[in-house]
Design a protein around this motif. Structure first.
Motif, short mmCIF file in Angstrom:
data_model
loop_
_atom_site.label_atom_id
_atom_site.label_comp_id
_atom_site.label_asym_id
_atom_site.label_seq_id
_atom_site.Cartn_x
_atom_site.Cartn_y
_atom_site.Cartn_z
N ARG A 1 -33.70 51.98 27.93
CA ARG A 1 -33.70 53.37 27.47
C ARG A 1 -32.32 53.97 27.69
O ARG A 1 -31.79 53.90 28.80
CB ARG A 1 -34.74 54.19 28.24
N ARG B 1 -29.96 57.36 27.90
CA ARG B 1 -30.11 58.76 28.27
C ARG B 1 -28.74 59.41 28.45
O ARG B 1 -27.71 58.76 28.31
CB ARG B 1 -30.92 58.89 29.58
N SER B 2 -28.78 60.73 28.77
CA SER B 2 -27.58 61.52 29.13
C SER B 2 -26.59 61.62 27.98
O SER B 2 -25.39 61.37 28.14
CB SER B 2 -26.89 60.93 30.37
N LYS C 1 -32.77 68.68 22.96
CA LYS C 1 -32.97 67.23 22.97
C LYS C 1 -32.24 66.60 21.80
O LYS C 1 -32.32 67.09 20.67
CB LYS C 1 -34.45 66.88 22.90
N GLN D 1 -22.57 57.15 27.77
CA GLN D 1 -24.01 57.36 27.92
C GLN D 1 -24.50 56.54 29.10
O GLN D 1 -23.79 55.65 29.60
CB GLN D 1 -24.74 56.95 26.64
N TYR E 1 -31.29 52.93 31.33
CA TYR E 1 -32.24 52.44 32.32
C TYR E 1 -32.82 51.13 31.81
O TYR E 1 -33.44 51.08 30.75
CB TYR E 1 -33.36 53.45 32.55
#
Length: 316
Positions: free
Chosen positions: A104, A106-107, A116, A131, A134
């Protein structure tokens, strides 16, 4: 003979009627009891089903909590990845440590007015070109072996690899940096502190959605000596600004903030009590004034009545 037969038939019919009446009464009495028992049994079954459903929900919640904990233990945080990297490319480099369940990203730096980033159009690449990801492995050992990639160069940048559950923030090996330009990048900070020693990771504090820098961050070294060398650079110029470098006291600052919060809460409680007391005092004063005025009016009325009576007696 005919008379005897007719009398016997009449008696037999009467007995049959009595039997049918008796059976009908039994059915009415005992049949209702049987129905009540059946209803009670059905209610008990329904209650048992409800109880079993509640137990199943509790069991499912416990199972979900256990599965989430197990999943967190098997996840690895990977930071400072270029924005152009895709999950398939990241999977190729981390499959050497074991089988991967999911990846995944994120950020992302999000555009203004959007909470979002759902598509590539919502990502603001001008603000931040990196970026975080995970990676979930199938076993905990595989995730532990993947930590070997920490501070290694991948896709042209030094990546940060850490457990998702544990913040590896040892204050003895970390320094706090302040007064940094908002558009600084991890690589430039790493170059500035390169001579002090081997760096484990660089973490710059950013805003939640826009991912703009706040001008502060942390640098963790692999040795304690390098912290002493890094603090000696305090006050030197970094990208046109005097950098502020101190030893990390993140836990102490959190304790101080908690103490301040407690003090504020106590002060707010005291202020509320004071306001309540003032309100009650004012209300009591108003009540006393009303009582006094009422009592005074009563006395005046009594005095006037007495005067009238005395005047009447004198006139008589």
């Amino acid at each position: 003979m005919d008379k005897l037969r007719s009398a016997f038939n009449k008696k037999s019919t009467k007995t049959e009627k009595r039997k049918t009446d008796y059976l009908s009464l039994n059915k009415q009495i005992f049949g209702n009891k049987d129905q009540e028992k059946e209803q009670e049994q059905k209610e008990q079954k329904g209650n048992s089903k409800k109880g079993s459903k509640k137990k199943q929900k509790k069991k499912s919640n416990n199972k979900n909590a256990v599965s989430n904990k197990d999943r967190e233990v098997r996840t690895v945080f990977v930071g400072n990845i270029p924005i152009e990297v895709k999950p398939s490319q990241l999977r190729q480099h981390f499959t050497q440590f074991g089988e991967i369940e999911s990846i995944r990203f994120r950020s992302f730096a999000q555009k203004e007015g959007k909470k979002k980033a759902r598509n590539q159009k919502d990502i603001n690449k001008e603000v931040l070109d990196i970026q975080n990801a995970y990676i979930v492995f199938k076993t905990q050992e595989q995730a532990r072996h993947a930590l070997e990639m920490n501070s290694k160069k991948l896709f042209g940048k030094h990546i940060r690899v850490d457990n998702a559950t544990r913040n590896n923030n040892d204050e003895k090996f970390t320094i706090f940096i302040g007064n940094i330009p908002f558009d600084t990048k991890e690589e430039s900070v790493r170059l500035f502190f390169k001579e002090c020693g081997k760096i484990e990771y660089v973490r710059l504090i950013r805003e939640k959605f826009s991912r703009k820098g706040k001008g502060i961050g942390y640098v963790k070294f692999k040795k304690k000596k390098s912290v002493r060398f890094a603090t000696g650079l305090n006050g030197e110029f970094f990208q046109g600004r005097k950098i502020r470098i101190t030893k990390s006291n993140h836990q102490k600052s959190q304790q101080a903030l908690n103490k301040k919060k407690k003090k504020r809460e106590r002060q707010n409680e005291r202020n509320k009590l004071k306001k309540e007391r003032k309100y009650l005092d004012k209300r009591n004063e108003k009540r006393n004034k009303r009582k006094r005025s009422f009592n005074g009016s009563k006395k005046n009325s009594n005095n006037s009545f007495k005067k009238k009576r005395t005047n009447k007696k004198k006139n008589k």
